[in-house]
Write a protein that holds these residues in place. Structure first.
Motif, PDB file in Angstrom:
ATOM      1  N   THR A   1     -19.366   3.817 103.030  1.00  0.00           N
ATOM      2  CA  THR A   1     -20.345   4.131 101.995  1.00  0.00           C
ATOM      3  C   THR A   1     -21.030   2.856 101.521  1.00  0.00           C
ATOM      4  O   THR A   1     -22.254   2.783 101.451  1.00  0.00           O
ATOM      5  CB  THR A   1     -19.660   4.827 100.806  1.00  0.00           C
ATOM      6  N   LEU A   2     -20.249   1.831 101.228  1.00  0.00           N
ATOM      7  CA  LEU A   2     -20.826   0.555 100.793  1.00  0.00           C
ATOM      8  C   LEU A   2     -21.694  -0.062 101.877  1.00  0.00           C
ATOM      9  O   LEU A   2     -22.659  -0.775 101.589  1.00  0.00           O
ATOM     10  CB  LEU A   2     -19.708  -0.412 100.393  1.00  0.00           C
ATOM     11  N   PHE A   3     -21.373   0.219 103.138  1.00  0.00           N
ATOM     12  CA  PHE A   3     -22.148  -0.307 104.260  1.00  0.00           C
ATOM     13  C   PHE A   3     -23.623   0.080 104.136  1.00  0.00           C
ATOM     14  O   PHE A   3     -24.513  -0.672 104.540  1.00  0.00           O
ATOM     15  CB  PHE A   3     -21.577   0.226 105.576  1.00  0.00           C
ATOM     16  N   PHE A   4     -23.888   1.253 103.570  1.00  0.00           N
ATOM     17  CA  PHE A   4     -25.251   1.751 103.481  1.00  0.00           C
ATOM     18  C   PHE A   4     -25.923   1.379 102.166  1.00  0.00           C
ATOM     19  O   PHE A   4     -26.986   1.923 101.836  1.00  0.00           O
ATOM     20  CB  PHE A   4     -25.257   3.273 103.670  1.00  0.00           C
TER      21      PHE A   4
ATOM     22  N   ARG B   1     -17.735  -6.945 107.080  1.00  0.00           N
ATOM     23  CA  ARG B   1     -18.661  -7.877 106.413  1.00  0.00           C
ATOM     24  C   ARG B   1     -19.211  -7.324 105.104  1.00  0.00           C
ATOM     25  O   ARG B   1     -20.025  -7.973 104.446  1.00  0.00           O
ATOM     26  CB  ARG B   1     -19.831  -8.182 107.350  1.00  0.00           C
ATOM     27  N   VAL B   2     -18.770  -6.147 104.701  1.00  0.00           N
ATOM     28  CA  VAL B   2     -19.386  -5.461 103.569  1.00  0.00           C
ATOM     29  C   VAL B   2     -18.936  -6.014 102.228  1.00  0.00           C
ATOM     30  O   VAL B   2     -19.737  -6.162 101.309  1.00  0.00           O
ATOM     31  CB  VAL B   2     -19.096  -3.943 103.658  1.00  0.00           C
ATOM     32  N   LEU B   3     -17.654  -6.312 102.076  1.00  0.00           N
ATOM     33  CA  LEU B   3     -17.143  -6.756 100.783  1.00  0.00           C
ATOM     34  C   LEU B   3     -17.480  -8.230 100.574  1.00  0.00           C
ATOM     35  O   LEU B   3     -16.976  -9.096 101.300  1.00  0.00           O
ATOM     36  CB  LEU B   3     -15.629  -6.549 100.711  1.00  0.00           C
ATOM     37  N   PRO B   4     -18.302  -8.558  99.581  1.00  0.00           N
ATOM     38  CA  PRO B   4     -18.724  -9.956  99.419  1.00  0.00           C
ATOM     39  C   PRO B   4     -17.588 -10.883  99.007  1.00  0.00           C
ATOM     40  O   PRO B   4     -17.715 -12.108  99.142  1.00  0.00           O
ATOM     41  CB  PRO B   4     -19.805  -9.867  98.330  1.00  0.00           C
TER      42      PRO B   4
END
Length: 380
Positions: free
Chosen positions: A283-286, A322-325
Motif C-alpha cells: 500500500t505504501l509503495f503506491f 525501499r519504501v520505508l524511509p
C-alpha cells in the motif's frame, strides 16, 4: 507514485518488465504482456488510467474482468478462471485485439474507475508470521488496523489456517484455525521459528481503511477481486472464493478514507492497554514519499495516547524494501536471483515517541508463496 508511466514508451516498457519479472510464474500473462507491448493500441490503454494507478496489471485485470463477465468471448479460452483448463499454446493476439476493439468503452471505464485491489488472502501468512513474533512475549490484546484493506479479507486472519512448511527438514506447523475452509500455505526456506507455533492474543478490534473499499456484498466488486487474481494461479482463486464465503458470514469492517488524514481516529478506537498493529501490504509503495513521511508522523503522534493508556503501537508492513524511509534494506548478493530481487520485506516498526524503530523480520515473495527469516522477533 504519480507519473510512473508518463507516456506510451514507458507503458510499453512496463509490460515488458512485468513479463521479465514474472514470466516463470505466470507464463500466459507474460505472453499476453509481450503481445500488449507489441501493439500501441493495447499498451496505450494504460494511459487512460489516473497517473498514480498506471500499473500494467491494471490493464490485465480489466481484460480479465471482461472475460469473467463475458465468458462467450473467444479470448476467454485462454483463461483458466473461466475454462478450468490450462491456457492453450495458440497465439492470443487476434482474440485479444478483437475483445479490446469490441469492448473498449467497458475497459476504459474500468481503467478510469478501478484500482489494483488484489486482497490476496495468502498475505495473511505474513501477518501471522509478524504477529506471532511480536506477541510471543507481549500478550496484550490486539487491535488491528489495515491500510489499503480492499475488501478487508485479511482482517479475518485468525479464522484462517496458515500452513508453514520448512524446505530444510520438512517440518510444518498450522497456525490459526486448523479446521478452517480458508487454507493458506507458505514455504519457509529455513528452519521454522518457534513463534509460529504460538497462538495469538485475543483480537479485540479490527478495522480496514481504503480509498475505494470493495463492497463484498456487491457482485461487481466480488468479480473485480477475482479479476485481480492472475488467472493461471487457480489455487489463489480457490482461496479467494473460500475467503469470500467466510466474509459473507462474518463481514469485515472497512472504512473509506485516506491513510494519512483518516487514520488517527481508527487508532484512537483501540481499547486501553491494547497492542495496536497497523497492517500495510503493498500500500505504501503506491504513495508518494512525502505521503509516507506524513503517514509515519500520524503513527508517531498517535503512539503517545496509546502508550499512556498502557498500550503499544506497531506498523507491520509487507512492502518493497525501499519504501520505508527509516529502514536500510538488508543487502542482497550481486548474483541474487529474480525471486530475491523482486521480493518483499516483512518489517515490524515500533513507534514509542522517539521516531520509528524498525526490524526486518523476513524476506518474502509478495503473495507469501515463500519466506526467509531475517531476524528474531521484534520484542519490547
Amino acid at each position: 507514485m504519480t507519473g510512473r508511466v508518463p507516456d506510451a514508451a514507458a507503458a510499453k516498457q512496463a509490460f515488458l518488465n512485468l513479463a521479465d519479472a514474472e514470466g516463470a510464474r505466470i507464463p500466459f500473462y507474460a505472453r499476453l504482456c509481450r503481445v500488449i507491448a507489441a501493439h500501441p493500441e493495447l499498451h496505450e490503454l494504460l494511459l487512460v488510467a489516473p497517473s498514480n494507478e498506471r500499473l500494467p496489471v491494471l490493464v490485465l485485470d480489466a481484460v480479465h474482468d471482461l472475460v469473467l463477465r463475458r465468458p462467450e468471448l473467444p479470448l476467454a479460452r485462454w483463461y483458466p478462471s473461466v475454462t478450468g483448463a490450462s491456457p492453450p499454446e495458440d497465439d492470443p493476439t487476434g482474440p485479444l485485439l478483437d475483445a479490446v476493439r469490441a469492448h473498449r468503452d467497458e475497459l476504459v471505464h474500468l481503467l478510469r474507475t478501478r484500482q489494483v485491489q488484489t486482497n490476496e488472502v495468502n498475505r495473511s501468512c505474513a501477518w501471522w508470521w509478524g504477529l506471532t513474533a511480536l506477541t510471543r512475549d507481549d500478550r496484550r490484546p490486539l487491535h488491528l488496523v489495515e491500510v489499503g484493506a480492499s475488501g478487508g479479507l485479511n482482517l479475518l486472519l485468525d479464522a484462517y489456517a496458515h500452513r508453514f512448511r520448512s524446505t530444510l527438514d520438512g517440518d510444518e506447523v498450522v497456525g490459526g484455525d486448523p479446521m478452517s475452509g480458508v487454507r493458506l500455505d507458505c514455504e519457509v526456506r529455513a528452519e521454522l521459528p518457534d513463534h509460529l507455533r504460538a497462538a495469538l492474543p485475543e483480537v479485540v478490534g479490527r478495522v480496514g481503511l481504503d480509498r475505494r473499499p470493495v463492497d463484498l456484498a456487491d457482485a461487481d466488486d466480488r468479480r473485480w477481486l477475482r479479476a485481480c487474481v492472475w488467472p493461471e494461479q487457480r489455487r489463489r482463486d480457490e482461496r479467494l472464493t473460500a475467503a469470500l464465503e467466510m466474509a459473507a458470514r462474518r463481514p469485515p469492517r472497512v472504512e473509506q478514507g485516506d491513510l494519512v488524514t483518516d487514520l488517527a481516529p481508527l487508532l484512537a478506537e483501540a481499547a486501553p492497554g491494547a497492542h495496536v498493529v497497523v497492517l500495510s501490504s503493498w500500500t505504501l509503495f503506491f504513495s508518494e514519499p512525502d505521503r509516507r513521511r506524513e503517514f509515519a508522523e500520524v503513527l508517531d503522534a498517535s503512539s503517545g495516547p496509546i502508550r499512556r493508556a498502557g498500550g503499544r503501537l506497531t506498523l507491520l508492513s509487507l512492502e518493497d524494501g525501499r519504501v520505508l524511509p527509516w529502514l536500510e534494506p538488508p543487502p542482497l548478493p550481486p548474483d541474487a536471483d529474480a525471486d530475491h530481487v523482486h521480493a518483499s520485506l516483512l518489517v515490524a516498526t515500533s513507534f514509542d515517541g522517539d521516531g520509528p524503530q524498525a526490524t526486518a523480520l523476513a524476506r518474502c515473495q509478495a503473495h507469501m508463496n515463500w519466506c526467509e527469516p531475517l531476524a528474531g522477533p521484534a520484542e519490547r
